[in-house]
Design a protein around this motif. Structure first.
Motif, short mmCIF file in Angstrom:
data_model
loop_
_atom_site.label_atom_id
_atom_site.label_comp_id
_atom_site.label_asym_id
_atom_site.label_seq_id
_atom_site.Cartn_x
_atom_site.Cartn_y
_atom_site.Cartn_z
N GLU A 64 0.83 -1.20 0.00
CA GLU A 64 0.00 0.00 0.00
C GLU A 64 0.87 1.26 0.00
OE1 GLU A 64 -3.04 1.93 3.20
OE2 GLU A 64 -3.27 -0.23 2.82
N GLN A 68 1.28 4.17 -2.88
CA GLN A 68 1.12 5.60 -2.60
C GLN A 68 2.35 6.39 -3.05
OE1 GLN A 68 0.25 5.71 1.59
NE2 GLN A 68 -1.92 5.21 1.30
N GLU A 71 2.28 6.65 -6.84
CA GLU A 71 1.28 7.63 -7.27
C GLU A 71 1.78 9.05 -7.03
OE1 GLU A 71 -2.28 6.57 -5.17
OE2 GLU A 71 -2.65 4.79 -6.42
N LYS A 72 2.39 9.27 -5.88
CA LYS A 72 2.90 10.61 -5.55
C LYS A 72 4.04 11.00 -6.49
CE LYS A 72 2.92 14.23 -2.88
NZ LYS A 72 1.85 15.19 -2.92
#
Length: 186
Positions: A64, A68, A71-72
């Motif tokens: 997870e 993240q 994506e960032k």
């Protein structure tokens, strides 16, 4: 002759004088060993379960977090590449305004590929051809050289094999005729 031995177990097992008998003492020890064995097995089982659960939870959390972070990072890179900027000279005067980094990269790449180069591929101001044409010609030339080398080697190999075969056959035929080994075959 007869010998009678009498052993007072209460002296040997003085810890269990209050217990009253050897049977009770053995029962206590058996009970303790069973309880300790069961307790150890339960602890081992619980530790395995807990470590498996913990490992699964950590792996899912790590996945997870990695998602993240990806994506960032994608968001930051996309923002950087599409942000509009002003290009200035060394004195701060605006040369180009509201241009994205992607557009700047395209311009630089286009100018790099359109730059005139000499026969060695280095930039030149004395004619020459565009770098893109040089790269394409160079690649084509290498491919043609590779293919012709391959074809020439294959043709040479086949010619050599055929010459050796024919030469061996002619020599053996000539020797046979000269020596008259086959008994009159001419």
């Amino acid at each position: 002759m007869k010998l009678n031995f009498e052993i007072d177990l209460s002296e040997i097992y003085s810890d269990y004088e209050e217990a009253g008998s050897l049977d009770e003492m053995l029962a206590d020890r058996i009970r303790e060993s069973i309880e300790n064995g069961i307790e150890a097995k339960i602890v081992d089982h619980l530790l395995k379960d807990m470590s498996l659960n913990l490992s699964q939870k950590l792996n899912s959390k790590l996945a997870e977090i990695e998602q993240q972070i990806d994506e960032k990072a994608d968001s930051l890179l996309d923002d950087f590449l599409h942000r509009k900027v002003n290009i200035t000279d060394r004195w701060g005067d605006v040369i180009k305004s509201n241009i994205s980094v992607v557009d700047l990269m395209k311009e630089k790449f286009d100018s790099f590929m359109d730059e005139s180069v000499g026969s060695d591929g280095k930039p030149t101001s004395y004619g020459g051809k565009k770098r893109l044409d040089y790269i394409i010609d160079r690649k084509f030339q290498r491919d043609v050289e590779y293919m012709t080398d391959k074809v020439v080697k294959e043709v040479q190999k086949r010619i050599k094999e055929e010459v050796e075969s024919q030469l061996g056959k002619k020599i053996s035929d000539k020797l046979l005729k000269e020596l008259d080994i086959l008994g009159g075959v001419k």
